[in-house]
Scaffold this active site. Structure first.
Site, PDB file in Angstrom:
ATOM      1  N   CYS A 196       0.843  -1.201   0.000  1.00 31.46           N
ATOM      2  CA  CYS A 196       0.000   0.000   0.000  1.00 31.46           C
ATOM      3  C   CYS A 196       0.879   1.252   0.000  1.00 31.46           C
ATOM      4  CB  CYS A 196      -1.003  -0.032   1.151  1.00 31.46           C
ATOM      5  SG  CYS A 196      -2.367   1.147   0.934  1.00 31.46           S
TER       6      CYS A 196
ATOM      7  N   HIS B 248      -3.845  -4.900  -0.397  1.00 34.37           N
ATOM      8  CA  HIS B 248      -3.354  -5.440   0.873  1.00 34.37           C
ATOM      9  C   HIS B 248      -3.318  -6.966   0.802  1.00 34.37           C
ATOM     10  CE1 HIS B 248      -3.357  -1.740   3.322  1.00 34.37           C
ATOM     11  NE2 HIS B 248      -4.249  -1.343   2.425  1.00 34.37           N
TER      12      HIS B 248
ATOM     13  N   GLU C 213      -2.273  -8.931   2.948  1.00 32.53           N
ATOM     14  CA  GLU C 213      -2.627  -9.471   4.270  1.00 32.53           C
ATOM     15  C   GLU C 213      -4.132  -9.475   4.499  1.00 32.53           C
ATOM     16  OE1 GLU C 213      -1.603  -6.499   3.676  1.00 32.53           O
ATOM     17  OE2 GLU C 213      -2.372  -5.030   5.111  1.00 32.53           O
TER      18      GLU C 213
END
Lengths: 216, 262
Positions: free
Chosen positions: A88, A196, A198
């Protein structure tokens, strides 16, 4: 395998750390994820991850004010060539210049500028917020088996700006949002994702696994 | 365009516990917000919203622990709102693992907090929650005002003008709740939703009143919202996230069906 996850007060460390641990386990790699800003940990890491949530300038200032971190990153990434992943705003910081709320110099590791999203279709809202699919623009070890295409898995985006690389070869994948949005960039031992990983479940896990297995 | 419309379940959390427990899955502890979050993550929810309704100031820290444990245990994006008064509250929630933080009354009292927060955390992280109620009489052109304190306090602030103002100040999203419809199961206030969605260039999340799956479709198609938020239809097991998304897909809406059985 030692992974350094940089804590400079501007990233979602809890999710990132757990996702990296899960990716290590899925790869069958013995390893640890060290969260912090200790230059010695960065120096001894086999791979480095720079998260980032926030405004470009604020993240840049936070990174600059962490004692010894930029020097350690430069040495590990630029001199020693350790694999590096920016997420990001951690990816946006790789550019020469960010244009969010005035111009701010980035790390300059991937030539290019971070510019405001400007979708061609006027009804499309900014920020680009939510789940989108990816299209591949190149071949790269971190893209291996990442599901691309309209019918494939999704990646989670949350941003108003994106990195436009100066060299077309540095753009590895895009999302479509009223035109191409930079989703994955890469140059030498450095990669970055605007989305993202994650938070991106199966697609994100695959990408993190590839990154951790990568020996540039 | 391949960005998908989002389906967002919302959990009310008080003193670190879910107020209305999720009842559609066999949870070890239905009062644990993290258990509920994991269940919604597995069910295919696109984001999760925690609304902290903790009343006492001493227990405000409990939400940070909930957010931290959620971030560690599931990989879904999380918005946290309720009781956010200052930029420091936002920072604490972001560092705990929130992806977005929503501001409600604090922004009504002092619009400048929206600009300060966006400058610090980026517009994409700052949600302004708007609770609106219709104030026009039948026959008049429709008007809505901002209400605070669960719909009891009328502020005199026009909802559309306020939405434009907070968007200009740097809000990245509006979470719009119709206080007329909240809890009624009669569907979103579609005229309100559409008026706000067409007034701003940031995404609008429609909230308040969902009782059927067609209500979700209408929120996007008629209300022009980018996402739909619901609480009770999911908590009480009336519908699963998968049923909601499959219904929306059949209605022609672009939804993310990763991991959801057709």
């Amino acid at each position: 395998m030692r992974v350094a996850l940089i804590d400079y007060g501007a990233g979602n460390l809890h999710s990132c750390g757990k996702a990296l641990e899960r990716a290590l386990a899925a790869n069958g790699q013995a390893g640890t994820v060290a969260v912090g800003a200790d230059p010695a940990v960065i120096a001894s890491a086999d791979a480095i991850v720079l998260p980032g949530d926030g405004a470009f300038k604020d993240c840049r200032d936070e990174l600059r004010s962490a004692p010894g971190v930029e020097e350690a990153l430069h040495d590990a990434v630029r001199v020693k060539g350790r694999p590096f992943l920016g997420i990001c705003v951690g990816m946006q910081l790789l550019a020469d210049i960010g244009e969010e709320r005035g111009e701010t110099a980035g790390l300059g590791w991937i030539p290019g500028r971070v510019v405001a999203l400007d979708p061609a279709e006027r009804h499309l809202k900014v920020p680009h917020m939510g789940w989108n699919t990816l299209e591949s623009r190149g071949s790269h070890p971190v893209l291996r088996d990442v599901p691309f295409g309209a019918g494939a898995l999704h990646a989670y985006f949350l941003h108003s700006f994106h990195l436009l690389p100066k060299h077309a070869d540095d753009l590895l994948a895009v999302a479509d949002y009223g035109g191409p949005v930079s989703a994955i960039v890469g140059r030498e031992n450095i990669v970055g994702t605007q989305f993202h990983p994650e938070k991106s479940q199966g697609l994100g896990l695959r990408l993190l696994q590839n990154f951790l297995a990568w020996r540039p | 365009m391949s960005l998908k419309v989002r389906v967002i379940p919302c959990l009310d959390v008080k003193d670190g516990r879910v107020v209305k427990g999720v009842q559609f899955v066999d949870l070890v502890d239905a009062g644990d917000p993290v258990e509920s979050a994991k269940a919604y993550d597995a069910a295919g929810a696109d984001e999760l919203c925690f609304l902290d309704i903790t009343a006492s100031h001493e227990n405000r820290g409990t939400i940070l622990d909930v957010v931290r444990r959620t971030a560690e245990n599931c990989f879904m994006p999380v918005t946290v709102g309720g009781g956010v008064r200052a930029v420091e509250d936002i920072r604490a929630l972001m560092l705990a693992g929130a992806d977005k933080v929503s501001i409600n009354t604090a922004a009504v009292k002092d619009r400048a907090i929206v600009g300060r927060a966006a400058e610090k955390f980026g517009a994409q992280a700052i949600v302004v929650a708007i609770d609106a109620k219709k104030v026009s009489e039948p026959g008049e052109s429709e008007r809505w005002e901002i209400f605070t304190h669960g719909g009891r306090n009328r502020t005199g602030i026009d909802a559309i003008a306020y939405a434009r103002e907070v968007a200009d100040l740097g809000a990245g999203e509006i979470l719009l709740t119709s206080m007329d419809r909240d809890g009624t199961k009669a569907g979103f206030d579609l005229a309100l939703t559409r008026a706000i969605a067409e007034a701003v260039t940031i995404p609008v999340v429609a909230s308040g009143g969902v009782g059927t799956l067609d209500h979700l479709v209408d929120g996007i198609k008629v209300g022009k919202a980018s996402a739909v938020l619901a609480a009770s239809i999911f908590h009480f097991g009336t519908f699963t996230i998968g049923e909601a998304k499959n219904h929306m897909a059949r209605a022609g809406l672009p939804v993310r069906l990763d991991g959801i059985a057709g």
